[in-house]
Scaffold this motif. Sequence first.
Motif, PDB file in Angstrom:
ATOM      1  N   MET A   1      10.928  38.788  41.966  1.00 25.27           N
ATOM      2  CA  MET A   1      11.680  38.481  40.993  1.00 25.27           C
ATOM      3  C   MET A   1      12.283  37.115  41.115  1.00 25.27           C
ATOM      4  O   MET A   1      12.748  36.774  42.272  1.00 25.27           O
ATOM      5  N   SER A   2      12.497  36.430  40.156  1.00 28.51           N
ATOM      6  CA  SER A   2      12.917  34.886  40.484  1.00 28.51           C
ATOM      7  C   SER A   2      14.674  34.854  40.609  1.00 28.51           C
ATOM      8  O   SER A   2      15.194  36.183  40.279  1.00 28.51           O
ATOM      9  N   ASP A   3      15.251  33.710  40.734  1.00 29.12           N
ATOM     10  CA  ASP A   3      16.859  33.798  40.985  1.00 29.12           C
ATOM     11  C   ASP A   3      17.218  33.665  39.900  1.00 29.12           C
ATOM     12  O   ASP A   3      18.613  33.639  39.730  1.00 29.12           O
ATOM     13  N   THR A   4      16.675  33.586  38.614  1.00 29.80           N
ATOM     14  CA  THR A   4      17.050  33.323  37.292  1.00 29.80           C
ATOM     15  C   THR A   4      17.829  34.541  36.871  1.00 29.80           C
ATOM     16  O   THR A   4      17.095  35.894  36.996  1.00 29.80           O
ATOM     17  N   PRO A   5      18.904  34.848  36.555  1.00 30.03           N
ATOM     18  CA  PRO A   5      19.641  36.075  36.202  1.00 30.03           C
ATOM     19  C   PRO A   5      19.001  36.431  34.712  1.00 30.03           C
ATOM     20  O   PRO A   5      18.497  35.879  33.996  1.00 30.03           O
ATOM     21  N   LEU A   6      19.113  38.004  34.685  1.00 28.40           N
ATOM     22  CA  LEU A   6      18.307  38.546  33.623  1.00 28.40           C
ATOM     23  C   LEU A   6      19.223  38.145  32.345  1.00 28.40           C
ATOM     24  O   LEU A   6      20.416  38.301  32.313  1.00 28.40           O
ATOM     25  N   HIS A   7      18.850  37.854  31.247  1.00 24.92           N
ATOM     26  CA  HIS A   7      19.499  37.564  29.978  1.00 24.92           C
ATOM     27  C   HIS A   7      19.279  38.714  29.045  1.00 24.92           C
ATOM     28  O   HIS A   7      18.317  39.027  28.747  1.00 24.92           O
ATOM     29  N   ILE A   8      20.637  39.207  29.252  1.00 25.69           N
ATOM     30  CA  ILE A   8      20.883  40.565  28.396  1.00 25.69           C
ATOM     31  C   ILE A   8      21.519  40.094  26.968  1.00 25.69           C
ATOM     32  O   ILE A   8      22.576  39.507  27.079  1.00 25.69           O
ATOM     33  N   LEU A   9      21.275  40.777  26.105  1.00 20.01           N
ATOM     34  CA  LEU A   9      21.756  40.528  24.607  1.00 20.01           C
ATOM     35  C   LEU A   9      22.252  41.975  24.194  1.00 20.01           C
ATOM     36  O   LEU A   9      21.451  42.791  24.298  1.00 20.01           O
ATOM     37  N   ILE A  10      23.407  41.787  23.884  1.00 18.01           N
ATOM     38  CA  ILE A  10      24.105  43.109  23.016  1.00 18.01           C
ATOM     39  C   ILE A  10      24.342  42.648  21.669  1.00 18.01           C
ATOM     40  O   ILE A  10      24.989  41.746  21.369  1.00 18.01           O
ATOM     41  N   ALA A  11      24.134  43.601  20.486  1.00 16.85           N
ATOM     42  CA  ALA A  11      24.620  43.301  19.190  1.00 16.85           C
ATOM     43  C   ALA A  11      25.377  44.552  18.788  1.00 16.85           C
ATOM     44  O   ALA A  11      24.756  45.583  18.707  1.00 16.85           O
ATOM     45  N   ASP A  12      26.663  44.438  18.926  1.00 13.98           N
ATOM     46  CA  ASP A  12      27.505  45.475  18.490  1.00 13.98           C
ATOM     47  C   ASP A  12      28.613  45.060  17.713  1.00 13.98           C
ATOM     48  O   ASP A  12      29.336  44.156  18.180  1.00 13.98           O
ATOM     49  N   ASP A  13      29.118  45.740  16.630  1.00 17.49           N
ATOM     50  CA  ASP A  13      30.353  45.159  15.912  1.00 17.49           C
ATOM     51  C   ASP A  13      31.834  45.802  16.453  1.00 17.49           C
ATOM     52  O   ASP A  13      32.604  45.155  15.968  1.00 17.49           O
ATOM     53  N   ASP A  14      31.471  46.332  17.410  1.00 18.68           N
ATOM     54  CA  ASP A  14      32.757  47.141  18.116  1.00 18.68           C
ATOM     55  C   ASP A  14      33.417  46.117  19.403  1.00 18.68           C
ATOM     56  O   ASP A  14      32.469  46.183  20.431  1.00 18.68           O
ATOM     57  N   ASP A  15      34.408  45.580  19.095  1.00 19.08           N
ATOM     58  CA  ASP A  15      34.749  44.602  20.073  1.00 19.08           C
ATOM     59  C   ASP A  15      34.954  45.391  21.641  1.00 19.08           C
ATOM     60  O   ASP A  15      34.688  45.003  22.608  1.00 19.08           O
ATOM     61  N   GLY A  16      35.613  46.511  21.466  1.00 15.99           N
ATOM     62  CA  GLY A  16      35.737  47.487  22.647  1.00 15.99           C
ATOM     63  C   GLY A  16      34.494  47.641  23.400  1.00 15.99           C
ATOM     64  O   GLY A  16      34.520  47.708  24.568  1.00 15.99           O
ATOM     65  N   ARG A  18      31.669  46.352  23.194  1.00 19.02           N
ATOM     66  CA  ARG A  18      30.899  44.826  23.835  1.00 19.02           C
ATOM     67  C   ARG A  18      31.563  44.600  25.167  1.00 19.02           C
ATOM     68  O   ARG A  18      31.046  44.332  26.201  1.00 19.02           O
ATOM     69  N   LEU A  19      32.883  44.878  25.003  1.00 18.43           N
ATOM     70  CA  LEU A  19      33.606  44.517  26.445  1.00 18.43           C
ATOM     71  C   LEU A  19      33.440  45.390  27.418  1.00 18.43           C
ATOM     72  O   LEU A  19      33.260  45.067  28.688  1.00 18.43           O
ATOM     73  N   LEU A  20      33.303  46.632  27.245  1.00 24.58           N
ATOM     74  CA  LEU A  20      33.098  47.699  28.060  1.00 24.58           C
ATOM     75  C   LEU A  20      31.549  47.325  28.831  1.00 24.58           C
ATOM     76  O   LEU A  20      31.289  47.630  29.991  1.00 24.58           O
ATOM     77  N   PHE A  21      30.515  47.125  27.868  1.00 29.14           N
ATOM     78  CA  PHE A  21      29.316  46.654  28.213  1.00 29.14           C
ATOM     79  C   PHE A  21      29.523  45.420  29.184  1.00 29.14           C
ATOM     80  O   PHE A  21      28.691  45.695  30.254  1.00 29.14           O
ATOM     81  N   SER A  22      29.942  44.632  28.867  1.00 30.71           N
ATOM     82  CA  SER A  22      30.088  43.372  29.793  1.00 30.71           C
ATOM     83  C   SER A  22      30.783  43.739  31.120  1.00 30.71           C
ATOM     84  O   SER A  22      30.092  43.193  32.282  1.00 30.71           O
ATOM     85  N   GLU A  23      31.719  44.512  31.100  1.00 26.60           N
ATOM     86  CA  GLU A  23      32.454  45.007  32.287  1.00 26.60           C
ATOM     87  C   GLU A  23      31.262  45.806  33.195  1.00 26.60           C
ATOM     88  O   GLU A  23      31.249  45.971  34.335  1.00 26.60           O
ATOM     89  N   ALA A  24      30.471  46.643  32.378  1.00 27.25           N
ATOM     90  CA  ALA A  24      29.560  47.610  33.305  1.00 27.25           C
ATOM     91  C   ALA A  24      28.562  46.761  33.803  1.00 27.25           C
ATOM     92  O   ALA A  24      28.061  46.653  34.889  1.00 27.25           O
ATOM     93  N   LEU A  25      28.096  45.614  33.069  1.00 26.47           N
ATOM     94  CA  LEU A  25      27.198  44.548  33.512  1.00 26.47           C
ATOM     95  C   LEU A  25      27.691  43.907  35.013  1.00 26.47           C
ATOM     96  O   LEU A  25      26.893  43.765  35.847  1.00 26.47           O
ATOM     97  N   ARG A  26      28.772  43.620  34.717  1.00 29.55           N
ATOM     98  CA  ARG A  26      29.444  42.962  36.140  1.00 29.55           C
ATOM     99  C   ARG A  26      29.503  43.944  37.334  1.00 29.55           C
ATOM    100  O   ARG A  26      29.581  43.484  38.459  1.00 29.55           O
TER     101      ARG A  26
END
Length: 151
Positions: A1-16, A18-26
């Motif tokens: 795999m290249s050094d390019t980060p994987l582009h992940i997209l999330i579509a969710d109307d719940d702010d919380g 989306r935030l938890l998902f972002s934290e999980a990715l980190r």
Amino acid sequence: MSDTPLHILIADDDDGDRLLFSEALRGLPLATKLTALNGGEQLMEYLWNADKLPHLLFLDLNMPRKNGFECLREIKQHEKLSRMPVVIFSTSDDAQDIDRVYTGGAHLYLVKPTGFLDLIKNVSHVILMSLDPEFKPLPKDSFVIKTPSAL
């Protein structure tokens, strides 16, 4: 795999969510770039205008105005978007919802876990699966990923 980060997209109307998902990715040992969108209308506008599609889309079902079912149908009917892997990411574990998105062409169905560590584990598992160049929609008997409930 290249050094390019994987582009992940999330579509969710719940702010919380989306935030938890972002934290999980980190918390993952993978380089990722997250684009988080608030709902189906924003998702479809983003996809129509994207020069390059994301590696993987996590799609919530229950969103106002344009829900995940409608988005999945549009994605799978459009030549530009149809090969993009779509993972349904929903609190629903309703058999009718699961059947509907399975026949609609989703790659798999991840029931949103209630615990953060389970979220990290499940999202990591899905992303690792998606790295396989032969990643295709999973067979019906392994289509749903759900963390067992605590008794």
